[in-house]
Motif scaffolding. Structure first.
Motif, PDB file in Angstrom:
ATOM      1  N   ALA A  10       0.812  -1.220   0.000  1.00 50.51           N
ATOM      2  CA  ALA A  10       0.000   0.000   0.000  1.00 50.51           C
ATOM      3  C   ALA A  10       0.839   1.261   0.000  1.00 50.51           C
ATOM      4  CB  ALA A  10      -0.935   0.008   1.212  1.00 50.51           C
ATOM      5  N   VAL A  11       1.889   1.298   0.804  1.00 45.07           N
ATOM      6  CA  VAL A  11       2.663   2.533   0.917  1.00 45.07           C
ATOM      7  C   VAL A  11       3.338   2.885  -0.392  1.00 45.07           C
ATOM      8  CG1 VAL A  11       4.668   3.570   2.070  1.00 45.07           C
ATOM      9  CG2 VAL A  11       2.977   2.334   3.387  1.00 45.07           C
ATOM     10  N   VAL A  12       3.646   1.858  -1.209  1.00 46.09           N
ATOM     11  CA  VAL A  12       4.275   2.134  -2.496  1.00 46.09           C
ATOM     12  C   VAL A  12       3.368   2.964  -3.391  1.00 46.09           C
ATOM     13  CG1 VAL A  12       5.287   1.057  -4.537  1.00 46.09           C
ATOM     14  CG2 VAL A  12       5.510  -0.037  -2.306  1.00 46.09           C
ATOM     15  N   LEU A  13       2.071   2.710  -3.290  1.00 39.97           N
ATOM     16  CA  LEU A  13       1.124   3.296  -4.226  1.00 39.97           C
ATOM     17  C   LEU A  13       0.258   4.380  -3.641  1.00 39.97           C
ATOM     18  CD1 LEU A  13      -0.129  -0.056  -5.776  1.00 39.97           C
ATOM     19  CD2 LEU A  13       1.690   1.408  -6.631  1.00 39.97           C
ATOM     20  N   VAL A  14       0.128   4.402  -2.333  1.00 38.52           N
ATOM     21  CA  VAL A  14      -0.960   5.163  -1.748  1.00 38.52           C
ATOM     22  C   VAL A  14      -0.824   6.658  -1.957  1.00 38.52           C
ATOM     23  CG1 VAL A  14       0.070   5.467   0.536  1.00 38.52           C
ATOM     24  CG2 VAL A  14      -2.412   5.277   0.305  1.00 38.52           C
ATOM     25  N   PHE A  15       0.400   7.176  -2.114  1.00 32.78           N
ATOM     26  CA  PHE A  15       0.555   8.609  -2.232  1.00 32.78           C
ATOM     27  C   PHE A  15       0.901   9.046  -3.651  1.00 32.78           C
ATOM     28  CE2 PHE A  15       1.510   7.939   2.341  1.00 32.78           C
ATOM     29  CZ  PHE A  15       0.353   8.527   2.794  1.00 32.78           C
ATOM     30  N   GLY A  16       0.781   8.153  -4.611  1.00 32.15           N
ATOM     31  CA  GLY A  16       0.966   8.554  -5.991  1.00 32.15           C
ATOM     32  C   GLY A  16      -0.377   8.890  -6.602  1.00 32.15           C
ATOM     33  N   VAL A  17      -0.502  10.040  -7.249  1.00 33.82           N
ATOM     34  CA  VAL A  17      -1.782  10.433  -7.820  1.00 33.82           C
ATOM     35  C   VAL A  17      -1.997   9.697  -9.121  1.00 33.82           C
ATOM     36  CG1 VAL A  17      -0.948  12.418  -9.141  1.00 33.82           C
ATOM     37  CG2 VAL A  17      -3.279  12.392  -8.343  1.00 33.82           C
ATOM     38  N   THR A  18      -3.214   9.275  -9.370  1.00 29.62           N
ATOM     39  CA  THR A  18      -3.609   8.692 -10.638  1.00 29.62           C
ATOM     40  C   THR A  18      -4.840   9.445 -11.085  1.00 29.62           C
ATOM     41  OG1 THR A  18      -2.777   6.544  -9.942  1.00 29.62           O
ATOM     42  CG2 THR A  18      -4.251   6.584 -11.829  1.00 29.62           C
ATOM     43  N   SER A  19      -4.648  10.392 -11.985  1.00 26.25           N
ATOM     44  CA  SER A  19      -5.702  11.326 -12.325  1.00 26.25           C
ATOM     45  C   SER A  19      -6.015  11.262 -13.805  1.00 26.25           C
ATOM     46  CB  SER A  19      -5.278  12.752 -11.975  1.00 26.25           C
ATOM     47  OG  SER A  19      -4.809  12.806 -10.656  1.00 26.25           O
ATOM     48  N   VAL A  20      -7.248  11.539 -14.141  1.00 26.31           N
ATOM     49  CA  VAL A  20      -7.665  11.522 -15.534  1.00 26.31           C
ATOM     50  C   VAL A  20      -8.002  12.929 -15.976  1.00 26.31           C
ATOM     51  CG1 VAL A  20      -9.356  10.637 -17.161  1.00 26.31           C
ATOM     52  CG2 VAL A  20      -8.553   9.201 -15.316  1.00 26.31           C
ATOM     53  N   ARG A  62     -21.493  14.179 -15.841  1.00 24.47           N
ATOM     54  CA  ARG A  62     -21.494  14.094 -14.385  1.00 24.47           C
ATOM     55  C   ARG A  62     -22.238  12.844 -13.914  1.00 24.47           C
ATOM     56  NH1 ARG A  62     -22.354  19.227 -10.340  1.00 24.47           N
ATOM     57  NH2 ARG A  62     -22.125  18.077  -8.376  1.00 24.47           N
ATOM     58  N   ALA A  63     -23.348  12.524 -14.561  1.00 21.90           N
ATOM     59  CA  ALA A  63     -24.087  11.315 -14.194  1.00 21.90           C
ATOM     60  C   ALA A  63     -23.239  10.070 -14.444  1.00 21.90           C
ATOM     61  CB  ALA A  63     -25.392  11.239 -14.989  1.00 21.90           C
ATOM     62  N   ASN A  64     -22.472  10.079 -15.532  1.00 23.81           N
ATOM     63  CA  ASN A  64     -21.620   8.933 -15.856  1.00 23.81           C
ATOM     64  C   ASN A  64     -20.519   8.751 -14.819  1.00 23.81           C
ATOM     65  OD1 ASN A  64     -20.914   6.869 -18.033  1.00 23.81           O
ATOM     66  ND2 ASN A  64     -18.979   7.984 -17.875  1.00 23.81           N
ATOM     67  N   SER A  65     -19.847   9.850 -14.448  1.00 19.76           N
ATOM     68  CA  SER A  65     -18.765   9.744 -13.469  1.00 19.76           C
ATOM     69  C   SER A  65     -19.313   9.379 -12.096  1.00 19.76           C
ATOM     70  CB  SER A  65     -17.968  11.049 -13.399  1.00 19.76           C
ATOM     71  OG  SER A  65     -18.761  12.114 -12.906  1.00 19.76           O
ATOM     72  N   ASP A  66     -20.480   9.927 -11.745  1.00 20.93           N
ATOM     73  CA  ASP A  66     -21.086   9.577 -10.462  1.00 20.93           C
ATOM     74  C   ASP A  66     -21.411   8.084 -10.413  1.00 20.93           C
ATOM     75  OD1 ASP A  66     -20.879  12.207  -9.744  1.00 20.93           O
ATOM     76  OD2 ASP A  66     -23.040  12.618  -9.694  1.00 20.93           O
ATOM     77  N   ALA A  67     -21.957   7.567 -11.519  1.00 19.93           N
ATOM     78  CA  ALA A  67     -22.322   6.151 -11.554  1.00 19.93           C
ATOM     79  C   ALA A  67     -21.086   5.273 -11.430  1.00 19.93           C
ATOM     80  CB  ALA A  67     -23.064   5.835 -12.851  1.00 19.93           C
ATOM     81  N   PHE A 386      -4.609  23.810 -11.709  1.00 22.19           N
ATOM     82  CA  PHE A 386      -5.013  22.803 -10.730  1.00 22.19           C
ATOM     83  C   PHE A 386      -6.515  22.566 -10.787  1.00 22.19           C
ATOM     84  CE2 PHE A 386      -6.175  21.192  -6.585  1.00 22.19           C
ATOM     85  CZ  PHE A 386      -5.177  20.255  -6.339  1.00 22.19           C
ATOM     86  N   ALA A 387      -7.295  23.649 -10.912  1.00 20.75           N
ATOM     87  CA  ALA A 387      -8.748  23.513 -10.988  1.00 20.75           C
ATOM     88  C   ALA A 387      -9.161  22.760 -12.248  1.00 20.75           C
ATOM     89  CB  ALA A 387      -9.411  24.890 -10.947  1.00 20.75           C
ATOM     90  N   GLU A 388      -8.521  23.074 -13.376  1.00 17.23           N
ATOM     91  CA  GLU A 388      -8.825  22.354 -14.606  1.00 17.23           C
ATOM     92  C   GLU A 388      -8.489  20.874 -14.469  1.00 17.23           C
ATOM     93  OE1 GLU A 388     -10.137  22.935 -17.613  1.00 17.23           O
ATOM     94  OE2 GLU A 388     -10.765  24.938 -17.038  1.00 17.23           O
ATOM     95  N   ALA A 389      -7.360  20.586 -13.806  1.00 15.88           N
ATOM     96  CA  ALA A 389      -7.003  19.190 -13.582  1.00 15.88           C
ATOM     97  C   ALA A 389      -8.071  18.488 -12.748  1.00 15.88           C
ATOM     98  CB  ALA A 389      -5.641  19.110 -12.893  1.00 15.88           C
ATOM     99  N   ALA A 390      -8.552  19.166 -11.724  1.00 11.82           N
ATOM    100  CA  ALA A 390      -9.592  18.574 -10.881  1.00 11.82           C
ATOM    101  C   ALA A 390     -10.874  18.319 -11.669  1.00 11.82           C
ATOM    102  CB  ALA A 390      -9.868  19.486  -9.689  1.00 11.82           C
ATOM    103  N   SER A 394     -13.178  14.240 -13.222  1.00 14.62           N
ATOM    104  CA  SER A 394     -14.585  13.841 -13.242  1.00 14.62           C
ATOM    105  C   SER A 394     -14.836  12.685 -14.201  1.00 14.62           C
ATOM    106  CB  SER A 394     -15.464  15.027 -13.646  1.00 14.62           C
ATOM    107  OG  SER A 394     -15.195  15.418 -14.983  1.00 14.62           O
ATOM    108  N   GLU A 395     -13.858  12.330 -15.022  1.00 10.45           N
ATOM    109  CA  GLU A 395     -14.045  11.168 -15.878  1.00 10.45           C
ATOM    110  C   GLU A 395     -14.266   9.902 -15.057  1.00 10.45           C
ATOM    111  OE1 GLU A 395     -11.303  10.454 -18.990  1.00 10.45           O
ATOM    112  OE2 GLU A 395     -11.346  12.486 -19.762  1.00 10.45           O
ATOM    113  N   TYR A 396     -13.734   9.888 -13.845  1.00  8.09           N
ATOM    114  CA  TYR A 396     -13.906   8.676 -13.049  1.00  8.09           C
ATOM    115  C   TYR A 396     -14.070   8.943 -11.560  1.00  8.09           C
ATOM    116  CZ  TYR A 396      -8.992   8.856 -11.487  1.00  8.09           C
ATOM    117  OH  TYR A 396      -7.792   9.226 -10.931  1.00  8.09           O
ATOM    118  N   ARG A 397     -14.276  10.204 -11.162  1.00 10.46           N
ATOM    119  CA  ARG A 397     -14.495  10.504  -9.749  1.00 10.46           C
ATOM    120  C   ARG A 397     -15.718  11.396  -9.588  1.00 10.46           C
ATOM    121  NH1 ARG A 397      -8.393  11.747  -7.609  1.00 10.46           N
ATOM    122  NH2 ARG A 397      -7.703   9.591  -7.545  1.00 10.46           N
ATOM    123  N   LYS A 398     -16.481  11.090  -8.570  1.00 11.36           N
ATOM    124  CA  LYS A 398     -17.629  11.926  -8.241  1.00 11.36           C
ATOM    125  C   LYS A 398     -17.125  13.261  -7.720  1.00 11.36           C
ATOM    126  CE  LYS A 398     -22.019  11.751  -5.738  1.00 11.36           C
ATOM    127  NZ  LYS A 398     -22.890  10.915  -4.881  1.00 11.36           N
TER     128      LYS A 398
END
Length: 447
Positions: A10-20, A62-67, A386-390, A394-398
């Motif tokens: 877990a520690v190897v991966l837990v603090f690496g960001v995986t963002s879309v 948004r509905a797709n990412s929420d689902a 940073f805001a645009e990245a966030a 939404s492609e995969y996070r609510k």
């Protein structure tokens, strides 16, 4: 076993960001419906700015990412139940005992018996969980448009992962069971220490020896952006002399980056999706976040946090192993905790422990991610990037969960919180020359 090995890694991966991200690559200025140059406005409205970024998402997206994300809540439960079902199958049919007996017929050396059993166990449990993994890792990812692999490519990565698990998992189990047999009353303490040392070992070798098994890493070509990334690293005391790009696009549309490694193996890496689908401002914002993990010693702090959890987990298994055996174990033919045939029970108990602690482990990770967010905005000074990245997450996070939902299920701050914090930072730096010079497009309101 899957949960047990996952905790060790877990520690190897837990603090690496995986963002879309899905940002356009050509233009560094995002476009929204409401436009204004904040550098000239004294009336910056943080909430309005946040809402405008949120409004970039269509109702359908948004509905797709929420689902997708809400479905992950159930996956946590089903992962646990599937693992328990596999453990019950191995114990209830005495298949685990037959695997132990085979190992004992092959050799009289206990450590080699453990290794032979571990190989059988890892291969068999991988096969038994394969149908669920196909759904969770392949079918579902394609359903939501996140994977770029065909089934043969996905299967190839699973085989690679199995080989890594066989090597590392067998090594870990041989050592842990040697400790259990040696220290019959205190094995929970010494076994947890072995697991902690093993985590540190994997964290050290992962960037150099494990990650390249799945992806090709090449030095990022010289450019102004690379110079800016290395300058930001030097300014924050990160001992990296190069930036590496890896070919994650062959697996997924997700964008990721990390500053990983320990004890001299530190490296800055970003994937080709990040380079091809994001703006320079977003890239610098993401790398600033990753550098925050390194500078704030999140790997080492995470090691401490998860070390405590592992010690408690081993203590729980120590206590509950005997209780379960007395209540249900009459037909399992497990001799004692040092009997490797009891590994399915060990894994089942640890799975339950990890499942119950999901809000705790998520909170530990989420808190570190929030700290890295704050560091990254200050280091990169790209609040809009940073805001645009966030937004692209939404492609995969609510993006906007309720507070209890975020506390229980989120291992990163929600998109809304990240955008809002970036806009708060911006509001406090409007008079800074570099922020005023940015031709950003965000909303302002008159009071």
């Amino acid at each position: 076993m899957k949960s047990f090995l996952a905790m060790l890694l877990a520690v190897v991966l837990v603090f690496g960001v995986t963002s879309v991200f899905s940002a356009p690559a050509a233009d560094s200025t995002p476009v929204t419906a409401t436009t204004s140059a904040l550098a000239t406005s004294p009336h910056f409205d943080v909430d309005a700015a946040t809402n405008t970024y949120m409004s970039q998402l269509s109702p359908e997206a948004r509905a797709n990412s929420d689902a997708y994300f809400e479905g992950g809540y159930w996956l946590v439960l089903w992962d646990c139940l599937w693992a328990l079902g596999v453990a019950w199958l191995l114990l209830g049919t005495q298949l685990s005992v037959r695997m132990r007996n085979l190992a004992e017929r092959i050799t009289r050396f206990r450590w080699l018996q453990t290794a032979i059993y571990a190989i059988q166990y890892i291969v068999l449990t991988s096969l038994l969980t394969l149908p669920w993994n196909i759904y969770e890792g392949y079918v579902r990812e394609h359903k939501y448009g996140l994977s770029t692999q065909d089934f043969a490519q996905w299967s190839g990565d699973q085989v690679k992962g199995l080989i890594v698990a066989l090597i590392l998992g067998t090594l870990a189990l041989v050592i842990v069971y040697a400790v259990i047999r040696k220290a019959t009353r205190t094995w929970w303490l010494w076994g947890s220490l072995v697991a902690i040392v093993f985590m540190m070992f994997v964290g050290t070798i992962a960037p150099v020896y494990i990650a390249p098994v799945f992806n090709t890493y090449t030095s990022l070509p010289d450019s102004q952006l690379k110079s800016q990334i290395l300058s930001m690293a030097r300014a924050n005391g990160i001992p990296a002399t190069d930036v590496y790009e890896f070919d994650a696009s062959k697996q997924s549309k997700r964008i990721s980056a990390n500053v990983s490694g320990m004890f001299g193996t530190t490296r800055i890496s970003l994937n080709d999706n990040l380079m091809n689908r994001s703006t320079p401002a977003e890239i610098k914002a993401v790398l600033g976040h990753e550098m925050g993990h390194y500078v704030l010693n999140h790997v080492y702090k995470g090691l401490v946090f998860f070390a405590v959890i592992i010690v408690i987990g081993f203590a729980f298994v120590y206590w509950s192993f005997g209780w379960v055996m007395r209540r249900w174990g009459a037909g399992w033919d497990i001799r004692d905790p040092g009997d490797v045939a009891g590994l399915p029970l060990f894994a089942a108990l640890f799975t339950i422990f990890v499942f119950v602690l999901t809000p705790v482990t998520n909170t530990i990770t989420r808190s570190a991610e929030a700290e890295a967010d704050a560091f990254g905005i200050n280091a990169a000074r790209q609040p809009d990037g940073f805001a645009e990245a966030a937004v692209q997450l939404s492609e995969y996070r609510k993006m906007h969960p309720g507070p209890i939902e975020e506390f229980v299920f989120f291992d990163h701050p929600s998109g809304w919180n990240r955008i809002h914090r970036a806009m708060v930072w911006k509001a406090e730096h409007l008079d800074d020359a570099d922020i005023r010079a940015l031709q950003v497009i965000t909303p302002v309101t008159s009071r």
